[in-house]
Motif scaffolding. Structure first.
Motif, PDB file in Angstrom:
ATOM      1  N   TRP A 356       0.881  -1.157   0.000  1.00 58.87           N
ATOM      2  CA  TRP A 356       0.000   0.000   0.000  1.00 58.87           C
ATOM      3  C   TRP A 356       0.927   1.217   0.000  1.00 58.87           C
ATOM      4  CZ3 TRP A 356      -3.959   1.437   4.422  1.00 58.87           C
ATOM      5  CH2 TRP A 356      -4.710   2.535   4.008  1.00 58.87           C
ATOM      6  N   GLY A 357       1.066   1.848  -1.165  1.00 58.91           N
ATOM      7  CA  GLY A 357       1.983   2.970  -1.243  1.00 58.91           C
ATOM      8  C   GLY A 357       2.674   3.114  -2.589  1.00 58.91           C
ATOM      9  N   TYR A 358       2.382   2.235  -3.550  1.00 52.66           N
ATOM     10  CA  TYR A 358       2.906   2.460  -4.898  1.00 52.66           C
ATOM     11  C   TYR A 358       2.046   3.546  -5.554  1.00 52.66           C
ATOM     12  CZ  TYR A 358       5.471  -1.897  -4.153  1.00 52.66           C
ATOM     13  OH  TYR A 358       6.300  -2.878  -3.658  1.00 52.66           O
ATOM     14  N   ARG A 359       2.683   4.671  -5.909  1.00 54.05           N
ATOM     15  CA  ARG A 359       1.918   5.885  -6.178  1.00 54.05           C
ATOM     16  C   ARG A 359       1.675   6.187  -7.649  1.00 54.05           C
ATOM     17  NH1 ARG A 359       6.014   9.556  -3.011  1.00 54.05           N
ATOM     18  NH2 ARG A 359       7.310   8.274  -4.371  1.00 54.05           N
ATOM     19  N   SER A 360       2.165   5.348  -8.542  1.00 50.96           N
ATOM     20  CA  SER A 360       1.967   5.605  -9.970  1.00 50.96           C
ATOM     21  C   SER A 360       2.361   4.367 -10.752  1.00 50.96           C
ATOM     22  CB  SER A 360       2.811   6.797 -10.423  1.00 50.96           C
ATOM     23  OG  SER A 360       4.199   6.482 -10.329  1.00 50.96           O
ATOM     24  N   TRP A 361       1.974   4.348 -12.038  1.00 47.95           N
ATOM     25  CA  TRP A 361       2.434   3.264 -12.903  1.00 47.95           C
ATOM     26  C   TRP A 361       3.963   3.283 -13.010  1.00 47.95           C
ATOM     27  CZ3 TRP A 361      -0.980  -0.163 -13.185  1.00 47.95           C
ATOM     28  CH2 TRP A 361      -2.316   0.083 -13.499  1.00 47.95           C
ATOM     29  N   ALA A 362       4.541   4.462 -13.028  1.00 50.53           N
ATOM     30  CA  ALA A 362       5.992   4.571 -13.157  1.00 50.53           C
ATOM     31  C   ALA A 362       6.695   3.957 -11.956  1.00 50.53           C
ATOM     32  CB  ALA A 362       6.398   6.034 -13.329  1.00 50.53           C
ATOM     33  N   GLU A 363       6.199   4.272 -10.754  1.00 55.10           N
ATOM     34  CA  GLU A 363       6.825   3.703  -9.556  1.00 55.10           C
ATOM     35  C   GLU A 363       6.612   2.202  -9.490  1.00 55.10           C
ATOM     36  OE1 GLU A 363       6.379   3.924  -4.724  1.00 55.10           O
ATOM     37  OE2 GLU A 363       6.062   5.772  -5.860  1.00 55.10           O
ATOM     38  N   THR A 364       5.435   1.766  -9.881  1.00 55.67           N
ATOM     39  CA  THR A 364       5.159   0.334  -9.883  1.00 55.67           C
ATOM     40  C   THR A 364       6.110  -0.389 -10.835  1.00 55.67           C
ATOM     41  OG1 THR A 364       2.834   0.836  -9.431  1.00 55.67           O
ATOM     42  CG2 THR A 364       3.352  -1.395 -10.172  1.00 55.67           C
ATOM     43  N   LYS A 365       6.322   0.192 -12.014  1.00 52.90           N
ATOM     44  CA  LYS A 365       7.249  -0.396 -12.970  1.00 52.90           C
ATOM     45  C   LYS A 365       8.659  -0.416 -12.408  1.00 52.90           C
ATOM     46  CE  LYS A 365       8.962   0.060 -17.714  1.00 52.90           C
ATOM     47  NZ  LYS A 365       8.936   0.850 -18.962  1.00 52.90           N
ATOM     48  N   GLU A 366       9.026   0.630 -11.705  1.00 57.81           N
ATOM     49  CA  GLU A 366      10.364   0.702 -11.116  1.00 57.81           C
ATOM     50  C   GLU A 366      10.580  -0.423 -10.108  1.00 57.81           C
ATOM     51  OE1 GLU A 366      13.205   3.824  -8.608  1.00 57.81           O
ATOM     52  OE2 GLU A 366      11.180   4.394  -9.202  1.00 57.81           O
ATOM     53  N   ILE A 367       9.563  -0.728  -9.336  1.00 56.83           N
ATOM     54  CA  ILE A 367       9.660  -1.829  -8.374  1.00 56.83           C
ATOM     55  C   ILE A 367       9.900  -3.144  -9.113  1.00 56.83           C
ATOM     56  CG2 ILE A 367       8.366  -3.205  -6.693  1.00 56.83           C
ATOM     57  CD1 ILE A 367       9.333  -0.569  -5.557  1.00 56.83           C
ATOM     58  N   VAL A 368       9.145  -3.373 -10.172  1.00 57.21           N
ATOM     59  CA  VAL A 368       9.302  -4.606 -10.942  1.00 57.21           C
ATOM     60  C   VAL A 368      10.706  -4.695 -11.537  1.00 57.21           C
ATOM     61  CG1 VAL A 368       8.435  -5.933 -12.906  1.00 57.21           C
ATOM     62  CG2 VAL A 368       6.835  -4.671 -11.459  1.00 57.21           C
ATOM     63  N   GLU A 369      11.185  -3.593 -12.074  1.00 58.12           N
ATOM     64  CA  GLU A 369      12.521  -3.576 -12.666  1.00 58.12           C
ATOM     65  C   GLU A 369      13.604  -3.777 -11.621  1.00 58.12           C
ATOM     66  OE1 GLU A 369      11.974  -0.600 -16.496  1.00 58.12           O
ATOM     67  OE2 GLU A 369      12.245   0.282 -14.509  1.00 58.12           O
ATOM     68  N   THR A 370      13.422  -3.201 -10.436  1.00 61.65           N
ATOM     69  CA  THR A 370      14.428  -3.340  -9.386  1.00 61.65           C
ATOM     70  C   THR A 370      14.488  -4.769  -8.871  1.00 61.65           C
ATOM     71  OG1 THR A 370      14.003  -1.037  -8.758  1.00 61.65           O
ATOM     72  CG2 THR A 370      15.252  -2.384  -7.207  1.00 61.65           C
ATOM     73  N   MET A 371      13.329  -5.420  -8.761  1.00 64.05           N
ATOM     74  CA  MET A 371      13.332  -6.829  -8.366  1.00 64.05           C
ATOM     75  C   MET A 371      14.164  -7.649  -9.356  1.00 64.05           C
ATOM     76  SD  MET A 371      11.542  -7.447  -5.554  1.00 64.05           S
ATOM     77  CE  MET A 371      11.019  -9.152  -5.693  1.00 64.05           C
ATOM     78  N   ARG A 372      14.007  -7.379 -10.639  1.00 61.29           N
ATOM     79  CA  ARG A 372      14.781  -8.120 -11.635  1.00 61.29           C
ATOM     80  C   ARG A 372      16.264  -7.758 -11.557  1.00 61.29           C
ATOM     81  NH1 ARG A 372      13.581 -10.987 -16.402  1.00 61.29           N
ATOM     82  NH2 ARG A 372      11.357 -10.514 -16.158  1.00 61.29           N
ATOM     83  N   ALA A 373      16.551  -6.483 -11.313  1.00 58.63           N
ATOM     84  CA  ALA A 373      17.949  -6.063 -11.217  1.00 58.63           C
ATOM     85  C   ALA A 373      18.665  -6.769 -10.079  1.00 58.63           C
ATOM     86  CB  ALA A 373      18.025  -4.548 -11.032  1.00 58.63           C
ATOM     87  N   PHE A 374      17.928  -7.061  -9.018  1.00 56.04           N
ATOM     88  CA  PHE A 374      18.513  -7.779  -7.885  1.00 56.04           C
ATOM     89  C   PHE A 374      18.367  -9.291  -8.029  1.00 56.04           C
ATOM     90  CE2 PHE A 374      18.527  -3.620  -6.007  1.00 56.04           C
ATOM     91  CZ  PHE A 374      19.529  -3.661  -5.053  1.00 56.04           C
ATOM     92  N   ASP A 375      17.830  -9.732  -9.166  1.00 53.88           N
ATOM     93  CA  ASP A 375      17.678 -11.152  -9.467  1.00 53.88           C
ATOM     94  C   ASP A 375      16.858 -11.874  -8.399  1.00 53.88           C
ATOM     95  OD1 ASP A 375      17.982 -13.394 -11.065  1.00 53.88           O
ATOM     96  OD2 ASP A 375      19.771 -14.072  -9.978  1.00 53.88           O
ATOM     97  N   ILE A 376      15.801 -11.219  -7.938  1.00 48.89           N
ATOM     98  CA  ILE A 376      14.852 -11.835  -7.021  1.00 48.89           C
ATOM     99  C   ILE A 376      13.605 -12.159  -7.841  1.00 48.89           C
ATOM    100  CG2 ILE A 376      13.505 -11.569  -4.906  1.00 48.89           C
ATOM    101  CD1 ILE A 376      15.547  -9.407  -4.067  1.00 48.89           C
ATOM    102  N   PRO A 377      13.358 -13.428  -8.136  1.00 51.86           N
ATOM    103  CA  PRO A 377      12.231 -13.771  -9.006  1.00 51.86           C
ATOM    104  C   PRO A 377      10.915 -13.180  -8.504  1.00 51.86           C
ATOM    105  CG  PRO A 377      13.632 -15.677  -8.674  1.00 51.86           C
ATOM    106  CD  PRO A 377      14.133 -14.613  -7.741  1.00 51.86           C
ATOM    107  N   MET A 378      10.169 -12.591  -9.411  1.00 50.94           N
ATOM    108  CA  MET A 378       8.874 -12.017  -9.077  1.00 50.94           C
ATOM    109  C   MET A 378       7.908 -12.301 -10.204  1.00 50.94           C
ATOM    110  SD  MET A 378       7.519  -8.181  -8.410  1.00 50.94           S
ATOM    111  CE  MET A 378       7.035  -8.141 -10.142  1.00 50.94           C
TER     112      MET A 378
END
Length: 998
Positions: A356-378
């Motif tokens: 509860w706190g993802y404030r935009s499509w851009a921020e949501t996308k950033e979270i998804v990209e960061t998970m991949r950058a850290f190689d944490i499967p999502m």
């Protein structure tokens, strides 16, 4: 999430605000900018009457002392059951309602393993039948089956001192249920009966609540759906009036004469060998189940030697399941009574990230990209209510989550084989009639179709939830389900979601009664409490060991807490003795809002934080009768909606309020827990309880929802939840972000655990298929899988994933070891370490100290198992394209077996499937393949545990495998065979094969 739990969370103190401002990696805690209402609903709107639960009321009358019970007459019996008339045995007591003078008793021998006992008023008509009878189209009633097999359960009865009945196992003489020596009380707002139990009984179920797995024998289990943030030992979201009871006996004693008491055992360190001659456990067990099909609120009072059932009305509709093992009880309950669990799509078993706190499509996308950058499967990204326009269902915030930006976001997300699930709340905003720009089409369409609940006078029932004043769908109306389905279909055109997360479904309302009547012109209105992130409402709490593991932040937190406590200490308070509302029965009238009997409801007044009991449905039923199934019904409606959007594919739903049978449509998450170690522990018994209830797709908000987590707690929790069926990290807006990449240690622990989970996905998927087709469990208590060990009866700090994976998590801070038992050793079981393949050296019935440094979760494989694995990819789609693997863990006899189920991973009724069976014996693994589904992935490797004394040539279908592909660690007993891809081209399961190493 039940964001209403911020009533509690907002009082916690520390320095998070300063901390959040100081760390740029944390987004600021601000509410959705599109929600800036003018009028705030007063807090007093959600204050109900002061009521005192009957079990705590010193003035309460014990119905057993004053009520006469009933006498049975006109008794008739045939091969299919029993009927009789029950007549009041004396003057009416009218203690918590008006006594019903005449009742019908009907006993059905329904099948070889199920007996039903039904008691309802003799006289029913259209005006009062809904008070008593649960419509079968809402909650199906198990039906009598034609069977040539004899039922082992026997019904007997008597009339002294009044009518009683007993259910007995004929084969053993064991009485599993008896009301002998007690009185049946049957009134229009109160039904009570008592069944005796042996001392120190082992009882599980009667949910939903946060509690240990085994229920205490001095405890009241209240069943009433409540929107409340996970209090300990109280009723919360779901209603499951079902229990499993297990009794232990001396082995070899023939008929079960006397179950063991706890005092018979030296718990934890009992020496099995001292009470046995020869091999094996000195004990055996028998289990049975009881389901009370009643949708009213109820108390189930657990006393040392009996259960007292007290409901606010309805018929007595009891179903007894013979077992005699836990596995058989669960299968009988699900298959014949409430429905088999839904088969989950393969992708749903991946990791899910939410906040509860993802404030935009851009921020949501950033979270998804960061998970991949850290190689944490999502696999799936989720959004909470942030995405909505002013918190209204089926909308998007036009600024931060614009429809135009959504197009690009979903094209990108789905292009990566990832998924999206949004939250959708139960209440529907009612627009301000004086403001044309406030128009809200879902309400308009629903209102025109007559799909909302009403007051008793026929006016629209208007409560309050996140967007302000709201109305509530009536699932019993003619058009209720079809309207919901159409709204889902239309919204999907704008937001192509993969599943639905339905929340606030108890059904929750932030005011007592129809508080919006006459007030709709004040919409949009602010809820009667601060939202998280608003000024002065930051989550300040940290885990118990935070001051040790995070000293800098803890010092700042302590300073902030001291200053705020000092300010609070200047306030004065006065106390007065409470005058409780007590009501008495009135002939011909039911007081549904304040019934004379007060259940031990967590909110007190039944109308607090909920739609009131007098809210009325289209068929005349009131919420009083069916409150507990509102969440069950919205799950069904949502299931129909997803079928319309994805024809032929399995719907994915996570719901909050559930009832018996909700598992055939949906999974469940554990609600608003907190970032505390004890909530991590309680997630295990909660998950195991939902296994009993037939809802295997269960998980909790990993790392905690309310409060701030830290690296140690989140690390341990991410690894624990990796072995839960539903795996999701989620927390509240005003706490610090807790995505697993926020700490290096958590990221590493998450990668390790997720790697294991994704490797095991074929095994987990097979378990789900077995649950879906037979009613078996996915997560299992040790006591259920090893039923002859009474020491395991209360173990809920460990669990099994299926029959073959034992998980022993660390559940406390600042330790690097954990104690765990290795079950079944007395009966010859053996266990292997997941990581090393070494056989565990442990004694029977003894807690073993296990090394568990931070980042490591102890996992063990049961000897005798063949585990199908697949090389993990970043998503489940990638994983399903990778080579297969097998782990063969040999028993002490050198044998192992296992199963694998494969299909397309999404079809509701798969046309082609594969059923693969594995059997290892005498140094040969044989694989048998049945089915037509085409899987072209090769077999990559096979690892065999428990190979001692050397190996010979390794051969696949008689052809020698090159020695360069074989590694044998004789000291560990581990044989590793790799590089088999070229030998299994065309698919590992294209046909049967054998692998030998002798």
């Amino acid at each position: 999430m039940a964001r209403s739990s911020f009533f509690q969370a907002s009082t916690l103190l520390s320095s998070f605000l300063a901390l959040a401002n100081a760390q740029s990696s944390y987004p600021s805690a601000t509410p959705t900018t599109s929600a800036q209402p003018v009028f705030t609903i007063p807090a007093s709107a959600d204050e109900g009457a002061d009521v005192l639960p009957n079990i705590l009321d010193p003035q309460a009358v014990n119905a057993q002392d004053v009520c006469p019970g009933y006498k049975a007459s006109q008794f008739k019996e045939d091969e299919r059951g029993v009927t009789a008339i029950l007549s009041l045995a004396g003057a009416p007591c009218n203690v918590y309602g008006n006594d019903i003078e005449s009742l019908n008793l009907k006993v059905e021998y329904q099948s070889k393993d199920r007996l039903a006992v039904n008691i309802r008023p003799t006289y029913l008509d259209a005006s009062n039948s809904s008070h008593w009878i649960v419509p079968e189209h809402l909650i199906p009633r198990p039906q009598q089956e034609d069977s040539n097999e004899d039922l082992d359960l026997q019904f007997t009865w008597g009339n002294e001192p009044s009518f009683w009945f007993t259910v007995t196992r004929k084969s053993s003489g064991d009485v599993i249920f008896t009301t002998k020596g007690t009185h049946l009380v049957y009134e229009d707002q109160f039904v009570e009966f008592v069944n005796s139990l042996p001392e120190d009984y082992n009882l599980y179920g009667l949910g939903e609540r946060i509690h240990g797995l085994k229920l205490n024998n001095n405890f009241t289990a209240t069943i009433y759906a409540a929107d409340v943030g996970d209090p300990i030992d109280r009723n919360i979201y779901g209603s499951h009036p079902f229990y499993l009871e297990t009794r232990y006996f001396e082995a070899g004693s023939g008929k079960y004469k006397k179950p063991l008491k706890e005092s018979d055992l030296n718990q934890r360190n009992f020496n099995f060998g001292s009470k046995r001659s020869g091999k094996g456990s000195p004990y055996e067990s028998a289990s049975h189940g009881v389901y009370y099909r009643n949708t009213h609120g109820m108390d189930v009072k657990l006393s040392p030697t009996n259960l007292t059932w007290r409901t606010l009305g309805g018929e007595i509709d009891l179903f007894f399941f013979d077992g005699p093992t836990q596995h058989e009880v669960t299968k009988q309950y699900q298959k014949s009574a409430v429905g088999l669990p839904a088969m989950q799509s393969y992708w749903t078993l991946g990791f899910h990230q939410c906040r509860w706190g993802y404030r935009s499509w851009a921020e949501t996308k950033e979270i998804v990209e960061t998970m991949r950058a850290f190689d944490i499967p999502m696999e799936t990204i989720w959004l909470d209510i942030d995405y909505m326009d002013k918190y209204r269902d089926f909308t998007l915030d036009p600024v931060h989550f614009s429809p135009s930006d959504a197009v690009d976001f979903f094209k990108w997300l789905h292009g990566n084989n990832q998924h999206f699930v949004p939250i959708v709340d139960a209440a529907i905003y009612i627009p301000n009639p004086q403001n044309p720009s406030d128009a809200y089409a879902p309400y308009t369409r629903g209102n025109e179709s007559g799909v909302f609940m009403t007051n008793p006078d026929g006016s629209q029932y208007i409560g309050a939830v996140w967007p302000g004043y709201t109305v509530f769908p009536d699932w019993m109306s003619t058009n209720g389900v079809s309207w919901w389905v159409k709204e889902m279909v239309e919204w999907f055109k704008e937001v192509p979601y993969s599943g639905f997360w339905v929340d606030m479904t108890e059904v929750s309302s932030f005011c007592v009664g129809s508080c919006g009547t006459g007030n709709v012109t004040l919409n949009p209105a602010h809820p009667p409490f601060q939202l998280p992130g608003e000024v002065g409402n930051i989550i300040y709490d940290y885990p118990e060991a935070f001051n040790v593991t995070n000293a800098t932040e803890a010092a700042s937190a302590s300073a902030a807490a001291s200053s705020q406590n000092a300010a609070k200490s200047t306030a004065t308070s006065s106390s007065t003795s409470t005058v409780y509302l007590r009501t008495t029965p009135t002939p011909g009238v039911r007081n549904v809002n304040h019934p004379p009997y007060v259940i031990d409801h967590v909110q007190g007044d039944l109308a607090v934080h909920a739609v009131s009991p007098n809210a009325t449905h289209a068929n005349g039923m009131q919420e009083y009768e069916v409150h507990n199934i509102w969440g069950h019904q919205i799950i069904n409606a949502t299931y129909q909606g997803l079928l319309s959007i994805f024809p032929g594919k399995r719907p994915f739903i996570i719901g909050r309020s559930t009832f018996a049978g909700s598992g055939k449509w949906a999974g469940h998450w554990g609600g608003d827990n907190a970032s505390k170690w004890y909530y991590m522990y309680f997630s295990i018994p909660q998950a195991l309880s939902f296994s009993l209830f037939g809802i295997p797709m269960f998980g909790v908000d990993t790392c905690g929802f309310n409060g701030n987590t830290d690296a140690e707690l989140c690390s341990r929790w991410m690894q624990l939840s990796a072995f839960f069926p539903f795996y999701r990290n989620h927390n509240v807006l005003s706490a610090i972000p807790q995505e697993p990449f926020r700490w290096a240690s958590v990221a590493e622990a998450s990668r390790t655990a997720t790697h294991i989970r994704y490797s095991l996905l074929p095994y987990m998927y097979t378990l789900f298929h077995q649950a879906h087709t037979t009613g078996s469990t996915v997560m299992r208590a040790l006591a259920w899988e090893f039923p002859n060990d009474p020491q395991l009866a209360a173990v809920d700090t460990q669990f099994l994933l299926g029959p073959n994976i034992l998980v022993t998590p660390v559940l406390e801070p600042l330790v690097d070891t954990v104690k765990g038992v290795f079950p079944g050793i007395i009966d010859g079981e053996t266990w292997f370490d997941w990581y090393t393949g070494e056989r565990v050296n442990a004694e029977a019935g003894v807690n073993t100290t296990i090394s568990a440094p931070l980042g490591h979760i102890p996992v063990y494989i049961r000897g005798g198992a063949v585990l199908p694995l697949q090389e993990p990819g970043y998503t489940t789609t990638e994983s399903r394209r990778n080579p297969w693997g097998l782990v063969v863990a040999l028993s002490r006899e050198g044998e192992a077996s296992g199963e694998l189920y494969v299909d397309d991973g999404e079809s509701l009724e798969p046309g082609e499937v594969l059923d693969v069976s594995f059997k290892a014996c005498d140094g040969v693994l044989k694989v048998d393949v049945k089915g037509e589904y085409k899987d072209t992935n090769a077999l990559g490797n096979v690892t065999v545990h428990g190979v001692y004394g050397g190996v010979g040539d390794v051969r696949l279908n008689g052809k020698e495998v090159g020695k360069e592909k074989v590694v044998y660690e004789q000291a560990k007993g581990v044989l590793r065979i790799s590089g088999l891809n070229g030998l299994t081209e065309g698919g590992a399961w294209k046909e049967g094969w054998s692998l030998s190493w002798t």
